[in-house]
Design a protein around this motif. Structure first.
Motif, PDB file in Angstrom:
ATOM      1  N   THR A  71       0.902  -1.075   0.028  1.00  0.00           N
ATOM      2  CA  THR A  71       0.063  -0.015   0.192  1.00  0.00           C
ATOM      3  C   THR A  71       0.846   1.042   0.106  1.00  0.00           C
ATOM      4  O   THR A  71       1.859   1.395   0.797  1.00  0.00           O
ATOM      5  CB  THR A  71      -0.749  -0.089   1.362  1.00  0.00           C
ATOM      6  N   ASP A  72       0.543   1.937  -0.873  1.00  0.00           N
ATOM      7  CA  ASP A  72       1.643   3.291  -0.909  1.00  0.00           C
ATOM      8  C   ASP A  72       2.863   2.996  -1.109  1.00  0.00           C
ATOM      9  O   ASP A  72       3.729   3.828  -0.496  1.00  0.00           O
ATOM     10  CB  ASP A  72       1.154   4.238   0.289  1.00  0.00           C
ATOM     11  N   GLY A  73       3.315   1.946  -1.812  1.00  0.00           N
ATOM     12  CA  GLY A  73       4.763   1.574  -1.743  1.00  0.00           C
ATOM     13  C   GLY A  73       5.307   1.021  -0.405  1.00  0.00           C
ATOM     14  O   GLY A  73       6.449   0.712  -0.425  1.00  0.00           O
ATOM     15  N   LYS A  74       4.684   0.791   0.305  1.00  0.00           N
ATOM     16  CA  LYS A  74       5.145   0.130   1.804  1.00  0.00           C
ATOM     17  C   LYS A  74       4.183  -1.392   1.865  1.00  0.00           C
ATOM     18  O   LYS A  74       3.346  -1.575   1.477  1.00  0.00           O
ATOM     19  CB  LYS A  74       4.684   0.859   2.872  1.00  0.00           C
ATOM     20  N   ASN A  75       5.042  -2.217   2.465  1.00  0.00           N
ATOM     21  CA  ASN A  75       4.587  -3.601   2.622  1.00  0.00           C
ATOM     22  C   ASN A  75       3.937  -3.504   4.130  1.00  0.00           C
ATOM     23  O   ASN A  75       4.369  -3.004   5.168  1.00  0.00           O
ATOM     24  CB  ASN A  75       5.794  -4.737   2.856  1.00  0.00           C
ATOM     25  N   ILE A  76       2.899  -3.850   3.982  1.00  0.00           N
ATOM     26  CA  ILE A  76       1.897  -4.037   5.178  1.00  0.00           C
ATOM     27  C   ILE A  76       1.545  -5.641   5.550  1.00  0.00           C
ATOM     28  O   ILE A  76       0.973  -6.317   4.657  1.00  0.00           O
ATOM     29  CB  ILE A  76       0.542  -3.204   4.870  1.00  0.00           C
ATOM     30  N   LEU A  77       1.875  -5.693   6.827  1.00  0.00           N
ATOM     31  CA  LEU A  77       1.636  -7.294   7.245  1.00  0.00           C
ATOM     32  C   LEU A  77       0.316  -7.257   8.005  1.00  0.00           C
ATOM     33  O   LEU A  77       0.250  -6.205   9.049  1.00  0.00           O
ATOM     34  CB  LEU A  77       2.822  -7.445   8.287  1.00  0.00           C
ATOM     35  N   SER A  78      -0.575  -8.161   7.736  1.00  0.00           N
ATOM     36  CA  SER A  78      -1.779  -8.345   8.187  1.00  0.00           C
ATOM     37  C   SER A  78      -1.592  -9.661   8.788  1.00  0.00           C
ATOM     38  O   SER A  78      -1.072 -10.823   8.193  1.00  0.00           O
ATOM     39  CB  SER A  78      -3.109  -8.409   7.564  1.00  0.00           C
ATOM     40  N   ASP A  79      -1.866  -9.922  10.196  1.00  0.00           N
ATOM     41  CA  ASP A  79      -1.497 -11.062  11.207  1.00  0.00           C
ATOM     42  C   ASP A  79      -2.748 -11.656  11.829  1.00  0.00           C
ATOM     43  O   ASP A  79      -3.500 -10.663  12.227  1.00  0.00           O
ATOM     44  CB  ASP A  79      -0.592 -10.685  12.294  1.00  0.00           C
ATOM     45  N   TYR A  80      -3.238 -12.853  11.123  1.00  0.00           N
ATOM     46  CA  TYR A  80      -4.658 -13.185  11.625  1.00  0.00           C
ATOM     47  C   TYR A  80      -4.460 -14.498  12.576  1.00  0.00           C
ATOM     48  O   TYR A  80      -3.891 -15.394  12.233  1.00  0.00           O
ATOM     49  CB  TYR A  80      -5.520 -13.602  10.374  1.00  0.00           C
ATOM     50  N   SER A  81      -5.205 -14.307  13.713  1.00  0.00           N
ATOM     51  CA  SER A  81      -5.619 -15.670  14.397  1.00  0.00           C
ATOM     52  C   SER A  81      -6.798 -16.109  14.102  1.00  0.00           C
ATOM     53  O   SER A  81      -7.959 -15.413  14.388  1.00  0.00           O
ATOM     54  CB  SER A  81      -5.176 -15.498  15.947  1.00  0.00           C
ATOM     55  N   VAL A  82      -6.860 -17.474  13.622  1.00  0.00           N
ATOM     56  CA  VAL A  82      -8.314 -17.869  12.872  1.00  0.00           C
ATOM     57  C   VAL A  82      -8.558 -19.213  13.528  1.00  0.00           C
ATOM     58  O   VAL A  82      -7.642 -20.015  13.755  1.00  0.00           O
ATOM     59  CB  VAL A  82      -8.053 -18.115  11.304  1.00  0.00           C
ATOM     60  N   LYS A  83      -9.894 -19.385  14.050  1.00  0.00           N
ATOM     61  CA  LYS A  83     -10.352 -20.624  14.362  1.00  0.00           C
ATOM     62  C   LYS A  83     -11.389 -21.138  13.156  1.00  0.00           C
ATOM     63  O   LYS A  83     -12.188 -20.424  12.659  1.00  0.00           O
ATOM     64  CB  LYS A  83     -11.330 -20.381  15.675  1.00  0.00           C
ATOM     65  N   TYR A  84     -11.341 -22.065  12.729  1.00  0.00           N
ATOM     66  CA  TYR A  84     -12.076 -22.895  11.576  1.00  0.00           C
ATOM     67  C   TYR A  84     -12.940 -24.009  12.268  1.00  0.00           C
ATOM     68  O   TYR A  84     -12.500 -24.598  12.982  1.00  0.00           O
ATOM     69  CB  TYR A  84     -11.216 -23.656  10.653  1.00  0.00           C
ATOM     70  N   GLU A  85     -14.110 -23.936  12.101  1.00  0.00           N
ATOM     71  CA  GLU A  85     -15.108 -24.892  12.010  1.00  0.00           C
ATOM     72  C   GLU A  85     -15.582 -25.530  10.917  1.00  0.00           C
ATOM     73  O   GLU A  85     -15.998 -24.987  10.006  1.00  0.00           O
ATOM     74  CB  GLU A  85     -16.154 -24.475  13.015  1.00  0.00           C
ATOM     75  N   ASP A  86     -15.349 -27.063  10.772  1.00  0.00           N
ATOM     76  CA  ASP A  86     -15.595 -27.586   9.381  1.00  0.00           C
ATOM     77  C   ASP A  86     -16.355 -28.782   9.317  1.00  0.00           C
ATOM     78  O   ASP A  86     -16.703 -29.337  10.537  1.00  0.00           O
ATOM     79  CB  ASP A  86     -14.142 -27.943   8.788  1.00  0.00           C
ATOM     80  N   LYS A  87     -16.960 -28.955   8.240  1.00  0.00           N
ATOM     81  CA  LYS A  87     -17.991 -30.203   8.271  1.00  0.00           C
ATOM     82  C   LYS A  87     -17.125 -30.901   6.816  1.00  0.00           C
ATOM     83  O   LYS A  87     -17.034 -30.216   5.585  1.00  0.00           O
ATOM     84  CB  LYS A  87     -19.224 -29.958   7.940  1.00  0.00           C
ATOM     85  N   TYR A  88     -16.748 -32.206   7.138  1.00  0.00           N
ATOM     86  CA  TYR A  88     -16.215 -33.043   6.015  1.00  0.00           C
ATOM     87  C   TYR A  88     -17.261 -34.136   5.547  1.00  0.00           C
ATOM     88  O   TYR A  88     -17.757 -34.482   6.408  1.00  0.00           O
ATOM     89  CB  TYR A  88     -14.838 -33.682   6.594  1.00  0.00           C
ATOM     90  N   VAL A  89     -16.921 -34.446   4.229  1.00  0.00           N
ATOM     91  CA  VAL A  89     -17.374 -35.791   3.881  1.00  0.00           C
ATOM     92  C   VAL A  89     -16.239 -36.433   3.159  1.00  0.00           C
ATOM     93  O   VAL A  89     -15.356 -35.810   2.608  1.00  0.00           O
ATOM     94  CB  VAL A  89     -18.626 -35.428   2.922  1.00  0.00           C
TER      95      VAL A  89
END
Length: 145
Positions: free
Chosen positions: A103-121
């Motif tokens: 963004t505007d010539g600068k590197n922006i780091l986004s750091d996400y802590s994620v919980k996934y709830e899944d259904k599988y088949v």
């Protein structure tokens, strides 16, 4: 625990890891093969529903738009707990996802802590993601030096 149950747990963990690897490498067509054709994907940023997509065709379009904005992804998977019931299963997993955007010539780091709830088949001997809901619990953004 039976041998089949252990094999299924390993296959489901490998599925989750493959999702992360392929996402990090921006191999979206291959990543879509990890889902059922009618898969549902939702993502919440706090209480805000940021994505609600059905079907791999729409999901690939959604992911492609997102990927076009990201220079680099790095995902680290943590805990993964599953409950298997024949050819279906549910699971909860946790991931740490880092994304670098410019963004505007600068590197922006986004750091996400994620919980996934899944259904599988299981289809044709292969475990697939039927539904995936991501809860982005902690989001931090900063400029990289």
């Amino acid at each position: 625990m039976t041998t089949d149950m252990l094999k299924s747990k390993e296959a489901l963990r490998n599925l989750i890891d493959a999702y992360a690897y392929l996402g990090d490498e921006k191999k979206l067509a291959e990543q879509m093969r990890l889902f059922t054709k009618d898969a549902i994907y939702k993502a919440y940023m706090g209480d805000f529903l940021a994505a609600d997509v059905s079907g791999t065709e729409q999901l690939e379009k959604e992911f492609t738009g997102h990927v076009s904005l990201v220079k680099t992804y790095f995902t680290l998977n943590g805990q993964h707990t599953v409950n298997i019931d024949g050819d279906t299963a549910t699971g909860v997993s946790f991931s740490q996802i880092k994304m670098i955007r410019e963004t505007d010539g600068k590197n922006i780091l986004s750091d996400y802590s994620v919980k996934y709830e899944d259904k599988y088949v299981q289809q044709n001997g292969q475990w697939l993601i039927k539904e995936r809901t991501g809860y982005f619990i902690i989001v931090e953004t900063r400029t990289l030096n």
